[in-house]
Design an enzyme around this catalytic site. Structure first.
Site, PDB file in Angstrom:
ATOM      1  N   LYS A   1      34.063  14.216   7.586  1.00 36.64           N
ATOM      2  CA  LYS A   1      34.973  13.156   6.591  1.00 36.64           C
ATOM      3  C   LYS A   1      36.364  12.518   7.350  1.00 36.64           C
ATOM      4  CE  LYS A   1      31.116  11.513   4.573  1.00 36.64           C
ATOM      5  NZ  LYS A   1      30.373  12.593   5.235  1.00 36.64           N
TER       6      LYS A   1
HETATM    7  C1  LIG Z   1      27.623   8.305   1.867  1.00 37.72           C
HETATM    8  C2  LIG Z   1      27.433   9.447   1.738  1.00 37.72           C
HETATM    9  N1  LIG Z   1      27.309   9.762   0.093  1.00 37.72           N
HETATM   10  C3  LIG Z   1      27.182  11.103   0.273  1.00 37.72           C
HETATM   11  C4  LIG Z   1      27.348  11.824   0.627  1.00 37.72           C
HETATM   12  C5  LIG Z   1      27.308  13.239   0.442  1.00 37.72           C
HETATM   13  O1  LIG Z   1      28.523  14.393   1.394  1.00 37.72           O
HETATM   14  P1  LIG Z   1      27.952  15.819   1.611  1.00 37.72           P
HETATM   15  O2  LIG Z   1      27.761  16.267   3.082  1.00 37.72           O
HETATM   16  O3  LIG Z   1      29.149  16.273   0.741  1.00 37.72           O
HETATM   17  O4  LIG Z   1      27.215  16.143   0.413  1.00 37.72           O
HETATM   18  C6  LIG Z   1      27.798  12.042   2.097  1.00 37.72           C
HETATM   19  C7  LIG Z   1      27.456  12.657   3.617  1.00 37.72           C
HETATM   20  O5  LIG Z   1      27.779  12.538   4.722  1.00 37.72           O
HETATM   21  C8  LIG Z   1      27.991  10.351   2.479  1.00 37.72           C
HETATM   22  O6  LIG Z   1      27.751   9.972   3.648  1.00 37.72           O
END
Ligand SMILES: Cc1ncc(COP(=O)(O)O)c(C=O)c1O
Length: 387
Positions: free
Chosen positions: A186
């Site tokens: 990210k």
């Molecule tokens: C659109 C979206 N929502 C939620 C998430 C979940 O993030 P995390 O990996 O921090 O749980 C991601 C992760 O890539 C994502 O791309």
């Protein structure tokens, strides 16, 4: 053009000397769990979000899950979202016992089409969960208008949108609840992690119980010199608290995130200029008519001819360029087909984009000459295909 000497992945997290030093200091400090640095990271995030409360979790996924629980989503409810997203968005809805109700994608922005939301609402609808895909803010005004009319909550999946701006307001500084991801891919990272930005103290209390065993006092408050070691368990909470090691990384990344995003946007603009020449072969995420600033999280390109997409990904990989097909629409996956009865053809625009999309390398530290190489390889693929 000469082949690059190393593989260029879709994203690489940055770690400067200051961050490394801070992590080493935490390791030497004798306190690694959630403690003073996590408290400071949350305060810094709160300042970034203009005074709103930011709570850190071990991922955006558990943050989304906690937010859904906090607003009372339960079995039998429906939550409206997009199919063109990462699995986490709808998995957390399904895991809460609710039904993810997909609304088709806007073919220009690749975000949920706000015009389809009202028709998808039923008496069971409790919330809308839009996603700011790739870092392009969803058109939030019509979504909040529907939520107001129908008394629904809005949880913005802002995993891609740290630093994005909608109509002169930073995502996370207004609205209902926003959830950001600090996964290493990210715009800013804490190793793994995420945060939930919200206003309701009652909901924050629920999230804090969910985050740490349902215990009514933080671990730092119990174990530190002046702490009180007694505690009560008032909820069957699990465990998703951020460690001070993660927070040490996050604190430094937050100080640099605006500069990171500027660089990402500069690189994205270079891609856009270069790909204007490939209009017959590619189309890009469109520019909406409302005011916005993209976070520059992903750079998706879509092949006009879907039959070439997998060859495109393979060709790039053979030439040391990483590209990922983010995303296959969720309604096409086994779990969503078998559990909720979704099928191919249900969301044609999401399928159209999902079959054509490939996200190219975009990260701070990608050198101009490396990006020129990516552009060259993309052009070469279409040249060869035309021959
Ligand atoms: C659109 C979206 N929502 C939620 C998430 C979940 O993030 P995390 O990996 O921090 O749980 C991601 C992760 O890539 C994502 O791309």
């Amino acid at each position: 053009m000469q082949k690059v000497s190393k593989f260029l992945p879709v994203s690489v997290p940055g770690a400067d000397e200051e961050t490394i030093e801070e992590v080493v200091n935490v390791l030497k400090s004798g306190w690694l769990a959630t403690g003073p640095l996590t408290r400071r990271f949350e305060e810094d995030l709160s300042k970034y979000f203009e005074g709103r409360t930011a709570m850190c979790f071990t991922s955006a996924t558990v943050g989304l899950q906690a937010a859904l629980s906090a607003i009372g989503i339960k079995a039998g409810d429906e939550v409206i979202t997009t199919s063109f997203t990462f699995a986490a968005t709808a998995n957390v809805i399904a895991a809460s016992g609710a039904r993810p109700v997909f609304v088709d994608t806007d073919e220009n922005t690749f975000n949920i089409d706000p015009n389809g939301i009202a028709a998808a609402c039923t008496s069971k609808t409790k919330a809308i969960m839009p996603v700011h895909y790739a870092g392009l803010p969803v058109d939030l005004d019509p979504i909040y208008e529907i939520a107001k009319q129908k008394n629904l909550r809005v949880i913005e999946d802002a995993a891609h949108a740290f630093g994005a701006v909608y109509k002169n307001r930073k995502i996370g500084t207004f609205g209902d609840i926003q959830v950001f991801s600090f996964h290493p891919i990210k715009n800013m990272t804490s190793g793994e992690g995420g945060c939930v930005v919200s206003d309701s103290e009652a909901e924050q209390k629920t999230m804090s119980l969910l985050r740490f065993h349902g215990i009514d006092r933080s671990i730092w408050d119990r174990f530190s010199k002046n702490g009180n070691s007694s505690y009560d368990v008032v909820y069957p909470g699990l465990k998703s608290n951020m460690s001070d090691i993660q927070s040490a990384i996050g604190i430094h990344q937050l100080q640099k995130v605006e500069a990171f995003n500027e660089e990402r946007r500069r690189l994205a603009a270079r891609y856009r200029r270069a790909f204007a020449e490939l209009e017959e072969d590619l189309f890009l995420q469109g520019i909406p008519d409302y005011d916005f600033v993209h976070s520059g999280h992903l750079f998706p390109v879509c092949l006009r001819d879907a039959s070439g997409r997998d060859d495109f990904l393979d060709y790039l990989k053979e030439n040391s360029v990483g590209a990922v097909p983010y995303y296959t629409p969720l309604h096409l996956f086994t779990y969503y087909r078998e559990t909720f009865g979704y099928k191919k053809g249900d969301f044609p625009k999401a399928e159209y984009i999902g079959a054509r999309v490939a996200c190219l390398p975009l990260y701070c530290g990608l050198k101009d000459e490396e990006q020129d190489y990516v552009i060259h390889i993309v052009g070469q693929f279409f040249d060869k295909r035309r021959r």
